[in-house]
Scaffold this motif. Structure first.
Motif, PDB file in Angstrom:
ATOM      1  N   ILE B 131       0.686  -1.133  -0.002  1.00 56.18           N
ATOM      2  CA  ILE B 131       0.038   0.013  -0.161  1.00 56.18           C
ATOM      3  C   ILE B 131       1.030   1.436   0.014  1.00 56.18           C
ATOM      4  CG2 ILE B 131      -0.235   0.033   2.509  1.00 56.18           C
ATOM      5  CD1 ILE B 131      -3.217   0.948   1.987  1.00 56.18           C
ATOM      6  N   PHE B 132       2.050   1.259   0.826  1.00 55.29           N
ATOM      7  CA  PHE B 132       2.926   2.348   0.828  1.00 55.29           C
ATOM      8  C   PHE B 132       3.569   2.509  -0.695  1.00 55.29           C
ATOM      9  CE2 PHE B 132       2.667   1.481   5.369  1.00 55.29           C
ATOM     10  CZ  PHE B 132       2.188   2.260   5.651  1.00 55.29           C
ATOM     11  N   GLY B 133       3.752   1.545  -1.342  1.00 48.14           N
ATOM     12  CA  GLY B 133       4.505   1.841  -2.781  1.00 48.14           C
ATOM     13  C   GLY B 133       3.461   2.337  -3.695  1.00 48.14           C
ATOM     14  N   VAL B 134       2.138   2.028  -3.833  1.00 47.49           N
ATOM     15  CA  VAL B 134       1.258   2.295  -4.600  1.00 47.49           C
ATOM     16  C   VAL B 134       0.714   3.927  -4.224  1.00 47.49           C
ATOM     17  CG1 VAL B 134      -1.309   2.369  -5.028  1.00 47.49           C
ATOM     18  CG2 VAL B 134       0.144   0.349  -4.976  1.00 47.49           C
ATOM     19  N   THR B 135       0.721   4.151  -2.935  1.00 49.42           N
ATOM     20  CA  THR B 135       0.389   5.706  -2.509  1.00 49.42           C
ATOM     21  C   THR B 135       1.655   6.475  -2.889  1.00 49.42           C
ATOM     22  OG1 THR B 135      -0.578   4.673  -0.724  1.00 49.42           O
ATOM     23  CG2 THR B 135      -0.384   6.934  -0.550  1.00 49.42           C
ATOM     24  N   TYR B 136       2.921   5.939  -2.619  1.00 53.36           N
ATOM     25  CA  TYR B 136       3.985   6.675  -3.186  1.00 53.36           C
ATOM     26  C   TYR B 136       3.811   7.212  -4.528  1.00 53.36           C
ATOM     27  CZ  TYR B 136       8.857   8.110  -3.951  1.00 53.36           C
ATOM     28  OH  TYR B 136       9.938   8.857  -4.259  1.00 53.36           O
ATOM     29  N   TYR B 137       3.692   6.173  -5.416  1.00 50.32           N
ATOM     30  CA  TYR B 137       3.597   6.430  -6.928  1.00 50.32           C
ATOM     31  C   TYR B 137       2.510   7.449  -7.377  1.00 50.32           C
ATOM     32  CZ  TYR B 137       7.723   3.857  -7.460  1.00 50.32           C
ATOM     33  OH  TYR B 137       8.961   3.463  -7.737  1.00 50.32           O
ATOM     34  N   VAL B 138       1.227   7.343  -6.488  1.00 46.60           N
ATOM     35  CA  VAL B 138       0.022   8.272  -6.764  1.00 46.60           C
ATOM     36  C   VAL B 138       0.443   9.593  -6.461  1.00 46.60           C
ATOM     37  CG1 VAL B 138      -2.325   8.675  -6.002  1.00 46.60           C
ATOM     38  CG2 VAL B 138      -1.503   6.350  -6.706  1.00 46.60           C
ATOM     39  N   LEU B 139       1.119   9.591  -5.229  1.00 43.48           N
ATOM     40  CA  LEU B 139       1.379  11.060  -4.861  1.00 43.48           C
ATOM     41  C   LEU B 139       2.719  11.683  -5.895  1.00 43.48           C
ATOM     42  CD1 LEU B 139       1.705  10.419  -0.901  1.00 43.48           C
ATOM     43  CD2 LEU B 139       0.088  11.821  -2.220  1.00 43.48           C
ATOM     44  N   LEU B 140       3.674  10.842  -6.205  1.00 41.22           N
ATOM     45  CA  LEU B 140       4.361  11.326  -7.092  1.00 41.22           C
ATOM     46  C   LEU B 140       3.793  11.808  -8.248  1.00 41.22           C
ATOM     47  CD1 LEU B 140       7.614  11.517  -8.015  1.00 41.22           C
ATOM     48  CD2 LEU B 140       7.224   9.248  -9.003  1.00 41.22           C
ATOM     49  N   ALA B 141       2.645  11.300  -8.755  1.00 45.22           N
ATOM     50  CA  ALA B 141       2.094  11.666  -9.977  1.00 45.22           C
ATOM     51  C   ALA B 141       1.384  12.946  -9.769  1.00 45.22           C
ATOM     52  CB  ALA B 141       0.962  10.410 -10.616  1.00 45.22           C
ATOM     53  N   THR B 142       0.585  12.979  -8.590  1.00 44.53           N
ATOM     54  CA  THR B 142      -0.032  14.374  -8.492  1.00 44.53           C
ATOM     55  C   THR B 142       0.860  15.425  -8.424  1.00 44.53           C
ATOM     56  OG1 THR B 142       0.296  13.981  -5.892  1.00 44.53           O
ATOM     57  CG2 THR B 142      -1.822  13.150  -7.159  1.00 44.53           C
ATOM     58  N   GLU B 143       2.159  15.306  -7.842  1.00 43.12           N
ATOM     59  CA  GLU B 143       3.139  16.020  -7.730  1.00 43.12           C
ATOM     60  C   GLU B 143       3.711  16.781  -9.111  1.00 43.12           C
ATOM     61  OE1 GLU B 143       3.572  17.842  -5.188  1.00 43.12           O
ATOM     62  OE2 GLU B 143       4.930  19.386  -6.003  1.00 43.12           O
ATOM     63  N   MET B 144       3.892  15.437 -10.002  1.00 41.17           N
ATOM     64  CA  MET B 144       4.318  15.642 -11.268  1.00 41.17           C
ATOM     65  C   MET B 144       3.377  16.705 -12.153  1.00 41.17           C
ATOM     66  SD  MET B 144       5.406  12.051 -12.665  1.00 41.17           S
ATOM     67  CE  MET B 144       5.720  12.163 -14.229  1.00 41.17           C
ATOM     68  N   VAL B 145       1.904  16.092 -11.870  1.00 40.98           N
ATOM     69  CA  VAL B 145       0.962  17.073 -12.516  1.00 40.98           C
ATOM     70  C   VAL B 145       0.956  18.647 -11.927  1.00 40.98           C
ATOM     71  CG1 VAL B 145      -1.596  17.656 -12.406  1.00 40.98           C
ATOM     72  CG2 VAL B 145      -0.874  15.355 -12.832  1.00 40.98           C
TER      73      VAL B 145
END
Lengths: 323, 358
Positions: B131-145
């Motif tokens: 769950i932490f891995g998935v959340t990490y990449y979702v957060l990374l994506a939001t920051e990329m946006v």
């Protein structure tokens, strides 16, 4: 020899041309049907303007407007290529400096231009529907078996205009047929149609616009007395219609060309003898398949347009060799 | 043995870079397919299988899905929102199934998205991360946006004044390429800082009182340049500074918080919410008018109800603030020439108004 400036307004239905002198006065003008052949119509206009000025005017600059402005601009090597909204506003302002509102109804489009202190401050143009434009009126005239030129005169004889549903060309047409079949008089139907055009125009393009007098009405439909009367009834204002109301676009772009100054080269009327040809081809360099129009003068490619990206820019890329 | 999953999603603007990056990281043992770039064929395919009167973004999305399926995708992702957009997923899935395609369909609705549901969905489709891995990449994506929107806002405001033609576009392309290759926050920040410096150092010749135009309206037609006939590019050609507030950053992170404030800020122009982005259009137009913008362009797909609701209010704003507003409705059948004529006239008008005022 006098200096003159040529303005060409190539619309969907008719092609207009004027030559003006240094004081923005019209020296010669011509009006012909476009009939789907803008290049041919422009040649005809230029030929007749040449005859009318008897070679006494030297054209210093050329402007093109109307829906075929790009094509005609390339053909005559225009100094100015402008959209019809700006051209109409400039043309009308040169004749009526006080104008506040311009109604313009042409063959395929209609527009409203709001002017304050000689400046265009707002405009609108019909978008999705052609209801209430010139081509609609002329097709209905044909249906009723009368010449569109007599339309206005007949409309004025009506005392009790028929109400015609004007929302959409298709509805208006079926309503018109219905009204004729249940016995409405022809002149009443014609007057009703004129009313429908005016109402539709004001509800559609005129929606939310600040319409103030003086109002100038122009475009082909302004020759129709029935529509003028309908506008006067609805707006409760006097509607000004210039005898040259159909030439305002051409006049405007001629003035713009004059202001631009031109390249100093004089315009040759012998352009009428040159062969122009357009060839449409699909780009084929990506699935978008833009339709590219190639424009040839005496067999030599002089311009091309219609591409959406640099791949289809055949005027500048190496792709030119393949054409 | 489970066959390899190939994930795909509809296009909108340049956000495919971010989505591709996120999916690639979450589903390392599967594939991600960016659908072929939108072309006329995309729209033709989409229109062919869509209800005729549906709003045009639906047709683009469906076209993207079909082209992705043709290229081998077998898991499609669609979102949904506050207007007809809420039904897109259901109907598109049904249409594609009726056409005989075999695929899995993931629906992501903002209202029931949180770390746990996202993780469950990712798990179901074969992620090997916790769950932490998935959340990490979702957060990374939001920051990329966020970073992408910041850069693109800068481009929008300056591209019209570039000294070397095409310099912004070239740098933009290379920025998107670098952004797509980012693996963690440190790299993302480095790319952002690097390109922000590069963009700032591109030469622009921007006068103090240049023409300023704001774009408001419906989100898809605003954000997907193909669907609005590259209106921002056309405006930039006329040396105009362009501002647009509707971005994914705004929709995902700012709007949920601001919603009540937006309605209040619309002031006497609105009493009730107009639905979807209608309220934003009104509030933004008013803000643009107050900030002294020269003009506003309102864009919507043909038949977009929330934006149609906003239009009479916009007309009132236009009268009150004496600011011209140009309205466009885009459909699968819009004539490009007509759009260009109106845009050209609008730019002429803004220029003439400006000349008189100064």
């Amino acid at each position: 020899m006098k200096s003159g400036y040529l303005g060409l307004d190539t619309g969907s239905i008719s092609t207009k041309g004027v030559i003006i002198d240094g004081d923005n006065k019209i020296v010669a003008s011509e009006y012909v049907w476009t009939e789907g052949n803008p290049c041919g119509a422009v040649k005809q206009v230029i030929r007749s303007l040449c005859e009318r000025t008897c070679g006494e005017v030297e054209v210093r600059a050329v402007g093109a407007t109307g829906s075929a402005r790009r094509l005609i601009g390339a053909m005559v090597g225009a100094d100015v290529v402008k959209n019809e909204i700006t051209a109409h506003a400039i043309g009308t302002l040169s004749v009526y400096p006080e104008v506040r509102t311009i109604f313009e109804i042409g063959g395929q489009d209609s527009k409203i231009i709001i002017i304050e202190n000689g400046i265009v401050v707002d405009y609108a143009m019909n978008t999705l529907c052609a209801a209430g434009t010139g081509s609609f009126l002329s097709s209905q005239a044909r249906r009723l078996g009368i010449d569109v030129k007599d339309f206005g005169k007949i409309a004025l004889t009506s005392k009790n205009p028929t109400k015609i549903a004007a929302r959409c060309t298709v509805f208006a047409e079926s309503d018109l047929v219905h009204k004729a079949q249940i016995g409405h008089k022809k002149e009443d139907i014609i007057a009703g149609l004129c009313m429908a055009v005016a109402i539709n125009y004001l509800n559609n393009v005129g929606k939310g616009k600040n319409i103030r007098a003086p109002i100038v009405f122009q475009g082909g439909v302004s020759k129709n007395e029935g529509v003028i009367r309908a506008f006067e009834e609805i707006t409760q204002e006097r509607i000004l219609v210039d005898p040259n109301s159909h030439l305002m676009g051409a006049l405007g772009v001629a003035i713009l060309a004059r202001n631009q100054g031109g390249g100093g080269q004089k315009f040759g009327f012998d352009i009428c003898e040159v062969e122009f040809e357009t060839v449409g081809r699909e780009c084929g360099r990506c699935p978008n398949n833009c339709e590219i129009i190639c424009f040839y003068r005496d067999g030599i490619l002089i311009d091309a347009w219609g591409n959406r990206c640099a791949n289809g820019d055949i005027m500048t890329t190496a792709a030119k060799r393949n054409i | 043995m489970v066959e390899t999953r190939v994930f795909s999603f509809p296009h909108i603007g340049n956000y495919c870079v971010v989505i591709e990056n996120m999916l690639r990281h979450i589903f390392k043992n599967h594939k991600v397919l960016v659908p072929p770039a939108i072309t006329k064929r995309t729209l033709e395919l989409g229109s062919k299988y869509s209800p005729d009167f549906v709003c045009v973004p639906f047709k683009y999305n469906l076209g993207n899905f079909i082209e992705a399926l043709e290229a081998g995708a077998n898991v499609l992702i669609q979102s949904g929102g506050g207007c007809r957009y809420g039904y897109y997923a259901e109907i598109q899935e049904q249409i594609l199934r009726d056409l005989g395609y075999k695929f899995d369909f993931i629906r992501l609705f903002a209202k029931d998205m949180n770390a746990r549901t996202l993780y469950r969905t990712a798990r179901r489709f074969g992620t090997r991360l916790g769950i932490f891995g998935v959340t990490y990449y979702v957060l990374l994506a939001t920051e990329m946006v966020r970073k992408m929107d910041l850069i693109e806002a800068y481009i929008r405001e300056n591209v019209g004044f570039e000294v070397v033609p095409g310099s912004f576009e070239r740098l933009h392309k290379s920025f998107l390429k670098s952004l797509g290759g980012v693996d963690n926050f440190r790299q993302l920040n480095a790319v952002f800082r690097d390109y922000r410096r590069k963009f700032k150092s591109l030469k622009v010749d921007k006068p103090q009182n240049c023409l300023k135009v704001g774009l408001v309206g419906e989100l898809y037609t605003l954000m997907e340049p193909f669907s609005n006939y590259y209106i921002e590019k056309e405006l930039a050609k006329n040396k105009i500074q362009i501002s647009r507030f509707i971005t994914v950053t705004f929709l995902l992170f700012q709007k949920p918080k601001l919603r009540p404030k937006i309605l209040l800020a619309a002031g006497r122009y609105l009493k009730y919410d107009l639905g979807a982005d209608g309220t934003d259009s009104v509030e933004r137009s008013r803000a643009l008018a107050e900030r002294g913008y020269d003009g506003i362009i309102h864009i919507k797909p043909f038949g977009c109800i929330p934006e149609i609701n906003a239009m009479p209010v916009l007309q009132k704003i236009s009268r009150d603030f004496r600011i011209p507003i140009l309205y466009f409705s885009f459909d699968s059948q819009t004539s490009e020439v007509g759009v260009k004529t109106r845009l050209e006239a609008f730019c002429d008008m803004l220029l003439m108004r400006k000349e008189v005022r100064t």
